[in-house]
Write a protein that holds these residues in place. Sequence first.
Motif, PDB file in Angstrom:
ATOM      1  N   LYS A 180       0.833  -1.204   0.000  1.00 45.53           N
ATOM      2  CA  LYS A 180       0.000   0.000   0.000  1.00 45.53           C
ATOM      3  C   LYS A 180       0.864   1.249   0.000  1.00 45.53           C
ATOM      4  N   LEU A 181       0.683   2.055  -1.049  1.00 46.01           N
ATOM      5  CA  LEU A 181       1.514   3.237  -1.266  1.00 46.01           C
ATOM      6  C   LEU A 181       0.729   4.531  -1.170  1.00 46.01           C
ATOM      7  N   TYR A 182      -0.584   4.477  -1.392  1.00 46.52           N
ATOM      8  CA  TYR A 182      -1.391   5.690  -1.371  1.00 46.52           C
ATOM      9  C   TYR A 182      -2.848   5.334  -1.105  1.00 46.52           C
ATOM     10  N   ARG A 183      -3.585   6.308  -0.587  1.00 42.66           N
ATOM     11  CA  ARG A 183      -4.994   6.112  -0.320  1.00 42.66           C
ATOM     12  C   ARG A 183      -5.750   5.967  -1.636  1.00 42.66           C
ATOM     13  N   TRP A 197      -9.458 -13.083   8.374  1.00 46.47           N
ATOM     14  CA  TRP A 197      -9.005 -12.235   9.485  1.00 46.47           C
ATOM     15  C   TRP A 197      -8.890 -10.786   9.035  1.00 46.47           C
ATOM     16  N   ALA A 198      -8.345 -10.561   7.836  1.00 50.05           N
ATOM     17  CA  ALA A 198      -8.203  -9.198   7.331  1.00 50.05           C
ATOM     18  C   ALA A 198      -9.564  -8.542   7.105  1.00 50.05           C
ATOM     19  N   ILE A 199     -10.494  -9.320   6.555  1.00 53.31           N
ATOM     20  CA  ILE A 199     -11.836  -8.778   6.314  1.00 53.31           C
ATOM     21  C   ILE A 199     -12.521  -8.461   7.647  1.00 53.31           C
ATOM     22  N   ALA A 200     -12.322  -9.330   8.630  1.00 56.76           N
ATOM     23  CA  ALA A 200     -12.985  -9.144   9.922  1.00 56.76           C
ATOM     24  C   ALA A 200     -12.477  -7.921  10.662  1.00 56.76           C
ATOM     25  N   TYR A 201     -11.171  -7.626  10.602  1.00 59.18           N
ATOM     26  CA  TYR A 201     -10.597  -6.609  11.475  1.00 59.18           C
ATOM     27  C   TYR A 201      -9.993  -5.414  10.747  1.00 59.18           C
ATOM     28  N   ARG A 202     -10.140  -5.373   9.417  1.00 61.33           N
ATOM     29  CA  ARG A 202      -9.650  -4.197   8.687  1.00 61.33           C
ATOM     30  C   ARG A 202     -10.719  -3.575   7.799  1.00 61.33           C
ATOM     31  N   VAL A 203     -11.936  -4.045   7.910  1.00 63.34           N
ATOM     32  CA  VAL A 203     -13.011  -3.536   7.067  1.00 63.34           C
ATOM     33  C   VAL A 203     -14.139  -3.003   7.938  1.00 63.34           C
ATOM     34  N   ASP A 204     -14.548  -1.772   7.640  1.00 65.30           N
ATOM     35  CA  ASP A 204     -15.787  -1.240   8.182  1.00 65.30           C
ATOM     36  C   ASP A 204     -16.597  -0.743   6.996  1.00 65.30           C
ATOM     37  N   TRP A 215      -5.842   4.461   6.359  1.00 63.84           N
ATOM     38  CA  TRP A 215      -4.896   5.541   6.615  1.00 63.84           C
ATOM     39  C   TRP A 215      -5.573   6.807   7.145  1.00 63.84           C
ATOM     40  N   ASP A 216      -6.884   6.820   7.231  1.00 63.19           N
ATOM     41  CA  ASP A 216      -7.551   7.961   7.839  1.00 63.19           C
ATOM     42  C   ASP A 216      -7.391   7.962   9.352  1.00 63.19           C
ATOM     43  N   PHE A 217      -6.991   6.817   9.915  1.00 57.52           N
ATOM     44  CA  PHE A 217      -6.678   6.782  11.344  1.00 57.52           C
ATOM     45  C   PHE A 217      -5.320   7.458  11.567  1.00 57.52           C
ATOM     46  N   ASP A 218      -5.097   7.974  12.797  1.00 58.32           N
ATOM     47  CA  ASP A 218      -3.750   8.402  13.166  1.00 58.32           C
ATOM     48  C   ASP A 218      -2.864   7.162  13.179  1.00 58.32           C
ATOM     49  N   PRO A 263       2.696   1.895  17.520  1.00 57.08           N
ATOM     50  CA  PRO A 263       1.995   1.798  16.227  1.00 57.08           C
ATOM     51  C   PRO A 263       0.552   1.340  16.420  1.00 57.08           C
ATOM     52  N   ARG A 264      -0.383   2.009  15.763  1.00 55.50           N
ATOM     53  CA  ARG A 264      -1.791   1.654  15.901  1.00 55.50           C
ATOM     54  C   ARG A 264      -2.068   0.255  15.368  1.00 55.50           C
ATOM     55  N   PHE A 265      -1.349  -0.156  14.323  1.00 56.26           N
ATOM     56  CA  PHE A 265      -1.644  -1.424  13.672  1.00 56.26           C
ATOM     57  C   PHE A 265      -0.680  -2.536  14.089  1.00 56.26           C
ATOM     58  N   GLN A 266      -0.049  -2.390  15.266  1.00 56.00           N
ATOM     59  CA  GLN A 266       0.879  -3.421  15.728  1.00 56.00           C
ATOM     60  C   GLN A 266       0.136  -4.737  15.934  1.00 56.00           C
ATOM     61  N   GLN A 267       0.666  -5.817  15.404  1.00 53.96           N
ATOM     62  CA  GLN A 267       0.030  -7.127  15.502  1.00 53.96           C
ATOM     63  C   GLN A 267       0.675  -7.901  16.651  1.00 53.96           C
ATOM     64  N   VAL A 268      -0.069  -8.097  17.716  1.00 52.92           N
ATOM     65  CA  VAL A 268       0.502  -8.676  18.926  1.00 52.92           C
ATOM     66  C   VAL A 268       0.528 -10.197  18.894  1.00 52.92           C
ATOM     67  N   TYR A 269      -0.065 -10.813  17.869  1.00 49.76           N
ATOM     68  CA  TYR A 269      -0.097 -12.269  17.862  1.00 49.76           C
ATOM     69  C   TYR A 269       1.245 -12.872  17.468  1.00 49.76           C
TER      70      TYR A 269
END
Length: 516
Positions: A359-362, A402-409, A455-458, A466-472
């Motif tokens: 991902k390079l741009y919105r 998993w991506a659809i469940a937690y990265r899509v609204d 990317w609209d999130f801080d 990092p907001r998107f840090q994956q702790v698993y």
Amino acid sequence: MTEISMRSFIADLEAVGDLHRVEAEVDWNLEIAGISRVNLGQEGPALLFENIKGYSDSYCSRMLTCAIGKYSQAALAIGLPADSSPQEIIAKMRQCYRNPIAPEIVETGPVKDNILTGDDINLHDLPVPMFNYQDGGRYIDTFSCTITKDPDTGHRNIGIYRGMVLDKDKIAKNIGKTQGWGQHFVKHGLKPEPMPVAVVYGWHEVLSLVGGTSFNRTVSEFDMAGALLGEPMKMVKCETIDLEVPATAELVIEGLIDPNPETFELEGPFAEYHGFQGGAPGLKPVMKVTAITYRNKPIFRAGMEGCRPGFPSEDLGIHNTSLIAVLMNSMEDVGVLGVTDIHLTPVTSGAHVIVQINKLYRGQAQQVASALWSRNYGLFVFKHVVVVEQDIDIRDPEAVDWAIAYRVDAGQGGLTTFKCAGSPMDPAVNPIIRNPKKYGAGQWTRMLIDATRDWDFDLEQPGGQPRFQQVYRLPIDLEQQICERWQEYGISPEYVSEARREVLTLEKTMKLIPDI
């Protein structure tokens, strides 16, 4: 020099243990189809049926199927080791398709060993399977490659199209006007004059790879096959029409298709790629056979069409290698950046496509979907597009889920839908609005699921985390330690290989993707 043919490819398959010769007598009426279906569901070997009921005395008594339905077979076809990864296969195909090799015309070849014309022509001599009990007849054209030419430019097209036996010298053909040969047929109808057609039953499987791939209309599939082989295809002139075919083909049927609707005959129904019956019988153009040429003891080529969960079709080996290579090259050509991998889910025949991007741009996901939907082949595929980032293994359904469940609204731009042209064969769509005779194509409400990080999130939370840090994730060293000591724990030896696979997957992922 080694002959390049179906027989050379069969030898390659046999050398790696990926060919099974079925010596037991099998029935052409549904039994071959049932065996092939189960075999494909188990990711089994290529099958060479050598004892088909009622054909022991025919000049053509054998049939090959399941020969290009998985990654290992596609790898062998283009000269890679059978255990090559999907990414390695696609990368080589992308390079080959950038470097076409034109065919070479030769005087003769084994396909001219025997020539039948006139009253000697009898399609019933061929071991054509009955694939589905609801089919309108025996479909001779399922995994054969049909060759036609543009009457104005002379440009040749190769495609895999269905055809049903009507009589000893007639084949009903389902011609879509948006397809390559459909455009040729339309031009012949304007003249008007019959369209010459040559159908190849059995050659090296690179022909299936290119014949089942949607290239740009200016591209020669013969050139692409040569590129995959690394040398020119050897071609010979047909006997009764102005076309060329592979010199070492197993069997070729030559003929003419009259564009006059008064000559059309009933064809269908046929169990189509989506696993449903492809509509009621309809009047279709007819190929009048003018010659059959074949090598001694030819091997017929056919393929099981249609799919359902757990039972993919043989098309999968083409769609997830050659078609992906073309799609990635075309997106690169039109300036869509950051596409790192593409995958078509096994039982949707391209209706669902998953795209991995750096991902390079919105708005990058929207651009990817638009590029896919703009292709002519997109009339039949890419109904639903899911776009993920590089930390998601697009061939792992759980990772995509998993991506659809937690990265899509859906309410914040993660879901986009709109009505446009689509497949006229989709059983989920009202037949009235997908009538190709009235509208020229079907209709779909296409959907894009943008499962990339928003990317609209801080990008950072308070404290600099990092907001998107994956702790698993576990540290690589700890994963390796657990893998090495797994048997010592005494839990279950069966999980050792799975633990090792997890380590390798994490190592690859962490090398590719820095934490955001």
